[in-house]
Design a protein around this motif. Structure first.
Motif, PDB file in Angstrom:
ATOM      1  N   SER A 103      71.337   0.810  58.583  1.00  0.00           N
ATOM      2  CA  SER A 103      69.973   0.889  59.572  1.00  0.00           C
ATOM      3  C   SER A 103      69.519   2.186  59.426  1.00  0.00           C
ATOM      4  O   SER A 103      68.227   2.307  60.216  1.00  0.00           O
ATOM      5  N   LEU A 104      69.917   2.952  58.809  1.00  0.00           N
ATOM      6  CA  LEU A 104      69.597   4.542  58.503  1.00  0.00           C
ATOM      7  C   LEU A 104      68.109   4.569  57.762  1.00  0.00           C
ATOM      8  O   LEU A 104      68.114   3.606  56.861  1.00  0.00           O
ATOM      9  N   THR A 105      67.225   5.255  58.305  1.00  0.00           N
ATOM     10  CA  THR A 105      65.952   5.179  57.347  1.00  0.00           C
ATOM     11  C   THR A 105      66.427   6.274  55.945  1.00  0.00           C
ATOM     12  O   THR A 105      67.010   7.073  56.172  1.00  0.00           O
ATOM     13  N   LEU A 106      65.664   5.713  55.029  1.00  0.00           N
ATOM     14  CA  LEU A 106      65.845   6.356  53.775  1.00  0.00           C
ATOM     15  C   LEU A 106      65.471   7.655  53.876  1.00  0.00           C
ATOM     16  O   LEU A 106      64.296   8.110  54.217  1.00  0.00           O
ATOM     17  N   GLY A 107      66.138   8.453  53.103  1.00  0.00           N
ATOM     18  CA  GLY A 107      65.930   9.874  53.153  1.00  0.00           C
ATOM     19  C   GLY A 107      66.422  10.797  54.176  1.00  0.00           C
ATOM     20  O   GLY A 107      66.331  11.923  54.277  1.00  0.00           O
ATOM     21  N   GLN A 166      71.877  -6.453  47.751  1.00  0.00           N
ATOM     22  CA  GLN A 166      73.046  -6.269  46.734  1.00  0.00           C
ATOM     23  C   GLN A 166      74.131  -4.743  47.028  1.00  0.00           C
ATOM     24  O   GLN A 166      75.229  -4.733  46.913  1.00  0.00           O
ATOM     25  N   ARG A 167      73.166  -3.849  47.286  1.00  0.00           N
ATOM     26  CA  ARG A 167      74.317  -2.556  47.416  1.00  0.00           C
ATOM     27  C   ARG A 167      73.556  -1.554  48.403  1.00  0.00           C
ATOM     28  O   ARG A 167      72.156  -1.468  48.833  1.00  0.00           O
ATOM     29  N   VAL A 168      74.167  -0.655  48.985  1.00  0.00           N
ATOM     30  CA  VAL A 168      73.642   0.660  49.645  1.00  0.00           C
ATOM     31  C   VAL A 168      74.171   2.025  48.888  1.00  0.00           C
ATOM     32  O   VAL A 168      75.469   2.080  48.697  1.00  0.00           O
ATOM     33  N   ARG A 169      73.014   2.525  48.357  1.00  0.00           N
ATOM     34  CA  ARG A 169      73.516   3.994  47.872  1.00  0.00           C
ATOM     35  C   ARG A 169      73.120   5.193  48.662  1.00  0.00           C
ATOM     36  O   ARG A 169      71.990   5.245  49.311  1.00  0.00           O
ATOM     37  N   PHE A 170      74.095   6.057  48.702  1.00  0.00           N
ATOM     38  CA  PHE A 170      73.788   7.197  49.882  1.00  0.00           C
ATOM     39  C   PHE A 170      74.476   8.351  48.982  1.00  0.00           C
ATOM     40  O   PHE A 170      75.536   8.200  48.352  1.00  0.00           O
ATOM     41  N   TRP A 171      74.280   9.660  49.476  1.00  0.00           N
ATOM     42  CA  TRP A 171      74.937  10.785  49.234  1.00  0.00           C
ATOM     43  C   TRP A 171      75.744  11.282  50.411  1.00  0.00           C
ATOM     44  O   TRP A 171      75.182  11.417  51.413  1.00  0.00           O
ATOM     45  N   ALA A 172      77.148  11.795  50.215  1.00  0.00           N
ATOM     46  CA  ALA A 172      77.812  12.444  51.013  1.00  0.00           C
ATOM     47  C   ALA A 172      78.868  13.317  50.512  1.00  0.00           C
ATOM     48  O   ALA A 172      79.498  13.056  49.309  1.00  0.00           O
ATOM     49  N   ASN A 173      78.827  14.685  50.928  1.00  0.00           N
ATOM     50  CA  ASN A 173      79.511  15.836  50.527  1.00  0.00           C
ATOM     51  C   ASN A 173      79.243  16.236  49.161  1.00  0.00           C
ATOM     52  O   ASN A 173      80.156  16.548  48.193  1.00  0.00           O
ATOM     53  N   LEU A 197      85.225   9.047  52.469  1.00  0.00           N
ATOM     54  CA  LEU A 197      84.448   9.032  53.514  1.00  0.00           C
ATOM     55  C   LEU A 197      85.419   9.122  54.910  1.00  0.00           C
ATOM     56  O   LEU A 197      86.372   8.659  55.083  1.00  0.00           O
ATOM     57  N   TYR A 198      84.866  10.015  55.636  1.00  0.00           N
ATOM     58  CA  TYR A 198      85.349  10.388  57.080  1.00  0.00           C
ATOM     59  C   TYR A 198      84.524  10.921  58.033  1.00  0.00           C
ATOM     60  O   TYR A 198      83.440  11.388  57.784  1.00  0.00           O
ATOM     61  N   PRO A 199      84.612  10.706  59.333  1.00  0.00           N
ATOM     62  CA  PRO A 199      83.870  11.198  60.392  1.00  0.00           C
ATOM     63  C   PRO A 199      83.614  12.628  60.280  1.00  0.00           C
ATOM     64  O   PRO A 199      84.450  13.560  59.978  1.00  0.00           O
ATOM     65  N   GLY A 200      82.184  12.988  60.425  1.00  0.00           N
ATOM     66  CA  GLY A 200      81.684  14.590  60.427  1.00  0.00           C
ATOM     67  C   GLY A 200      80.972  14.803  59.067  1.00  0.00           C
ATOM     68  O   GLY A 200      80.448  15.785  59.059  1.00  0.00           O
ATOM     69  N   GLN A 201      80.878  13.726  58.311  1.00  0.00           N
ATOM     70  CA  GLN A 201      80.300  14.134  56.877  1.00  0.00           C
ATOM     71  C   GLN A 201      78.979  13.868  57.035  1.00  0.00           C
ATOM     72  O   GLN A 201      78.373  13.021  57.876  1.00  0.00           O
ATOM     73  N   ILE A 202      78.028  14.654  56.365  1.00  0.00           N
ATOM     74  CA  ILE A 202      76.627  14.543  56.346  1.00  0.00           C
ATOM     75  C   ILE A 202      76.068  13.353  55.146  1.00  0.00           C
ATOM     76  O   ILE A 202      76.506  13.684  53.840  1.00  0.00           O
ATOM     77  N   VAL A 203      75.596  12.550  55.471  1.00  0.00           N
ATOM     78  CA  VAL A 203      75.039  11.679  54.331  1.00  0.00           C
ATOM     79  C   VAL A 203      73.459  11.593  54.722  1.00  0.00           C
ATOM     80  O   VAL A 203      72.888  11.631  55.479  1.00  0.00           O
ATOM     81  N   ARG A 204      73.023  10.937  53.359  1.00  0.00           N
ATOM     82  CA  ARG A 204      71.556  10.665  53.425  1.00  0.00           C
ATOM     83  C   ARG A 204      71.567   9.471  52.436  1.00  0.00           C
ATOM     84  O   ARG A 204      72.089   9.289  51.282  1.00  0.00           O
ATOM     85  N   LEU A 205      70.827   8.514  53.030  1.00  0.00           N
ATOM     86  CA  LEU A 205      70.692   7.052  52.432  1.00  0.00           C
ATOM     87  C   LEU A 205      69.486   7.145  51.235  1.00  0.00           C
ATOM     88  O   LEU A 205      68.191   7.634  51.648  1.00  0.00           O
ATOM     89  N   VAL A 206      69.874   6.735  50.021  1.00  0.00           N
ATOM     90  CA  VAL A 206      68.725   6.924  49.093  1.00  0.00           C
ATOM     91  C   VAL A 206      68.253   5.335  48.608  1.00  0.00           C
ATOM     92  O   VAL A 206      67.072   5.444  48.035  1.00  0.00           O
ATOM     93  N   GLU A 207      69.060   4.417  48.919  1.00  0.00           N
ATOM     94  CA  GLU A 207      68.776   3.005  48.476  1.00  0.00           C
ATOM     95  C   GLU A 207      69.463   2.052  49.316  1.00  0.00           C
ATOM     96  O   GLU A 207      70.513   2.062  49.459  1.00  0.00           O
ATOM     97  N   ILE A 208      68.633   0.966  49.520  1.00  0.00           N
ATOM     98  CA  ILE A 208      69.381  -0.241  50.564  1.00  0.00           C
ATOM     99  C   ILE A 208      68.674  -1.496  49.940  1.00  0.00           C
ATOM    100  O   ILE A 208      67.493  -1.710  49.884  1.00  0.00           O
ATOM    101  N   SER A 209      69.593  -2.405  49.633  1.00  0.00           N
ATOM    102  CA  SER A 209      69.081  -3.809  49.159  1.00  0.00           C
ATOM    103  C   SER A 209      70.164  -4.771  49.369  1.00  0.00           C
ATOM    104  O   SER A 209      71.245  -4.578  50.009  1.00  0.00           O
TER     105      SER A 209
END
Length: 357
Positions: free
Chosen positions: A184-188, A226-233, A212-224
């Motif tokens: 449900s996160l907004t892209l970027g 078929q897949r969810v793509r994001f950056w973390a650490n 992945l673990y609690p506390g990491q900062i993530v940024r969603l870059v793609e959602i479809s």
């Protein structure tokens, strides 16, 4: 006429058999009854925990849900719920299953014991993430309230377990993680992982394998679909939406970095000192226990002494002992570099004494 000796032997064998079966507190029948009662108690406590979790998550508990978690038939689950209602642990008026105050108190203890034990396993033992839940499932039924209070105090009264689930305090109050599904996160928009669902186990194992673990900062870059793509650490992750929905996030400041914040011990050059600020959440099990045993605790001053000819490992002075750590190990230790020879009145050559070691 029967042989008296033979008759006596038969009588003694009969009495021995009766004693083996019915001897108070030791006989097989007594042990069978104890095991049956223990099994009933465990099932009752599992139902109480299920009902409380439904209440905390805003879900409606059902007889089918009870049957599913206990692997019972619907009729057996209904009979168990009826016995629990007779014991004033729940009410089932108009088809709505609700905990009574007494049932809620018992359920809170079970949930608290489970999550405290997971916290203990994560921070002080060599068990891996995949084993925490199963181990806690067993210990939650034998941990008395006083023992849970003592364990909480030993752990520093944590508010959340290693997955991010809230741990009720002694009064039953808890702090919700306040997260929403990653999907449900907004892209970027940067967000912080606040919870990773540990059931079902197969899905949790895949999330653990992603690092992945609690506390990491993530940024969603793609959602479809078929897949969810994001950056973390600093790493890119691609998950199926079903997996990504098991990750809960909360908004983070817009300037929050995607990579891990802070400085790690691996960044020190020979001769540089730093004070340990924390151990990374990625430092778990045997690795964390080893760090603690070596005296690498928050507040400890560490000096980088020398690097091996191959560039790895590096030798560090920790409390007067020379310890070699690989780069990947040193990256698990967050530090604050010390400027110059003096910091906060600590002179060259002095080391703080950590009485908690």
């Amino acid at each position: 006429m029967p042989d008296p000796a033979q008759a006596l032997s038969i009588a003694l064998l009969f009495l021995a058999g009766v004693g083996l079966l019915f001897w108070p507190q030791r006989g097989l029948f007594y042990r069978w009854q104890q095991a049956r009662r223990a099994s009933e108690r465990v099932m009752t406590e599992d139902v109480l925990k299920y009902l409380l979790q439904c209440q905390m998550q805003g879900r409606r508990p059902t007889v089918e849900g009870v049957a599913g978690i206990l692997r019972l038939s619907r009729d057996d689950a209904t009979a168990l719920l009826a016995r629990m209602e007779s014991a004033s642990l729940l009410s089932a008026a108009h088809g709505e299953i609700e905990l009574t105050p007494a049932g809620r108190d018992s359920a809170l203890h079970i949930v608290r014991a489970h999550r405290l034990w997971e916290r203990y396993l994560a921070d002080f033992t060599g068990y891996g993430e995949a084993e925490w839940h199963e181990q806690a499932e067993r210990f939650e039924h034998i941990l008395l309230p006083a023992e849970a209070d003592a364990l909480s105090a030993q752990l520093g009264n944590p508010t959340h377990d290693p997955h991010g689930d809230p741990i009720p305090d002694i009064t039953g109050r808890y702090i919700p993680h306040g997260g929403h599904p990653l999907t449900s996160l907004t892209l970027g928009r940067p967000a912080r992982i606040v919870h990773i669902e540990d059931e079902p186990e197969a899905i949790y194992a895949q999330l653990v394998a992603e690092g992945l673990y609690p506390g990491q900062i993530v940024r969603l870059v793609e959602i479809s679909p078929q897949r969810v793509r994001f950056w973390a650490n600093g790493d890119e992750h691609i998950l199926a939406p079903l997996l990504a929905a098991n990750i809960s996030v909360a908004p983070a400041p817009a300037e929050a970095p995607i990579a891990a914040s802070g400085v790690t011990l691996s960044s020190l050059v020979p001769g540089q000192q730093a004070r340990v600020s924390s151990l990374s959440p990625r430092c778990r099990g045997v690795e964390r226990r080893r760090m603690l045993d070596l005296g690498i605790l928050p507040g400890t001053v560490i000096t980088a002494e020398l690097v091996s000819p191959g560039g790895d490992p590096t030798a560090y002075d920790v409390r007067g002992a020379l310890i070699a750590l690989r780069r990947e190990q040193a990256q698990l230790i967050n530090v604050t570099p010390l400027v110059g020879a003096l910091e906060m009145g600590i002179s060259e050559g002095e080391r703080p004494i950590d009485h908690a070691a």
